[in-house]
Design a protein around this motif. Structure first.
Motif, PDB file in Angstrom:
ATOM      1  N   GLU A  22     -58.412  58.070  81.578  1.00  0.00           N
ATOM      2  CA  GLU A  22     -57.046  57.705  81.985  1.00  0.00           C
ATOM      3  C   GLU A  22     -56.980  56.269  82.486  1.00  0.00           C
ATOM      4  N   THR A  25     -57.408  54.005  79.540  1.00  0.00           N
ATOM      5  CA  THR A  25     -56.192  54.024  78.717  1.00  0.00           C
ATOM      6  C   THR A  25     -55.117  53.161  79.343  1.00  0.00           C
ATOM      7  N   ALA A  26     -54.915  53.288  80.657  1.00  0.00           N
ATOM      8  CA  ALA A  26     -53.903  52.476  81.355  1.00  0.00           C
ATOM      9  C   ALA A  26     -54.215  50.989  81.212  1.00  0.00           C
ATOM     10  N   VAL A  29     -53.533  49.928  77.462  1.00  0.00           N
ATOM     11  CA  VAL A  29     -52.097  49.837  77.156  1.00  0.00           C
ATOM     12  C   VAL A  29     -51.504  48.587  77.803  1.00  0.00           C
ATOM     13  N   GLU A  30     -51.904  48.317  79.052  1.00  0.00           N
ATOM     14  CA  GLU A  30     -51.417  47.116  79.748  1.00  0.00           C
ATOM     15  C   GLU A  30     -51.857  45.849  79.029  1.00  0.00           C
ATOM     16  N   GLU A  38     -46.821  47.040  71.785  1.00  0.00           N
ATOM     17  CA  GLU A  38     -46.551  48.318  72.444  1.00  0.00           C
ATOM     18  C   GLU A  38     -47.360  49.397  71.735  1.00  0.00           C
ATOM     19  N   GLU A  40     -48.604  53.647  72.193  1.00  0.00           N
ATOM     20  CA  GLU A  40     -48.426  54.882  72.948  1.00  0.00           C
ATOM     21  C   GLU A  40     -49.729  55.306  73.622  1.00  0.00           C
ATOM     22  N   HIS A  41     -49.585  55.844  74.804  1.00  0.00           N
ATOM     23  CA  HIS A  41     -50.710  56.302  75.607  1.00  0.00           C
ATOM     24  C   HIS A  41     -51.659  57.187  74.811  1.00  0.00           C
ATOM     25  N   ASP A  42     -51.136  58.191  74.140  1.00  0.00           N
ATOM     26  CA  ASP A  42     -51.985  59.176  73.467  1.00  0.00           C
ATOM     27  C   ASP A  42     -52.830  58.579  72.350  1.00  0.00           C
ATOM     28  N   TYR A  45     -55.598  56.645  74.074  1.00  0.00           N
ATOM     29  CA  TYR A  45     -56.522  57.616  74.671  1.00  0.00           C
ATOM     30  C   TYR A  45     -57.482  58.172  73.610  1.00  0.00           C
ATOM     31  N   GLU A  70     -58.419  48.668  87.448  1.00  0.00           N
ATOM     32  CA  GLU A  70     -58.096  50.097  87.445  1.00  0.00           C
ATOM     33  C   GLU A  70     -59.216  50.924  88.074  1.00  0.00           C
TER      34      GLU A  70
END
Length: 124
Positions: A22, A25-26, A29-30, A38, A40-42, A45, A70
């Motif tokens: 997690e 992933t954060a 994405v950032e 852009e 998507e999180h999934d 991940y 993080e």
């Protein structure tokens, strides 16, 4: 841990003791957003679960900065402190080998599992 079969245990940190999917992933994405992308999180991940190299090939440096930030709030998998404590209490030894730098030592301290390790080997 009834009838412990082994005496020495060698661990990896990320994805084994530390549930860093997690946080990674954060950070990923950032990082992509900083490049105007852009994602998507999934999907990020799932890519990270293949391998970090697979997911970050093009964005390594910025990702590493974001991931380090993080990881200032590390999250262990459920039951890890108890597992490590049980191994130690029964005379076993835990070793950690990581490709990461000495930030690993900070993570172990923050999660209060450092005392369970006989030795820690990092990239540093």
């Amino acid at each position: 841990m009834k009838g412990m079969k082994y005496h020495d245990y060698i661990w990896d940190l990320g994805g084994t003791l530390l549930d860093n999917y997690e946080t990674s992933t954060a950070a990923f994405v950032e990082t992509l957003a900083e490049f105007g992308i852009e994602q998507e999180h999934d999907s990020v991940y799932e890519a990270l679960k293949v391998s970090t190299a697979f997911a970050i090939e093009k964005y390594v440096e910025k990702y590493k900065e974001n991931e380090a930030r993080e990881l200032e709030h590390p999250v262990l998998f459920d039951g890890i402190p108890t597992l490590l404590e049980n191994i130690s209490d029964q005379g076993g030894r835990n070793f950690l080998v990581s490709h990461r730098n000495d930030q690993v030592l900070e993570i172990l301290a923050k999660t209060e599992i450092a005392p369970y390790f006989t030795e820690v080997v990092t990239a540093s």
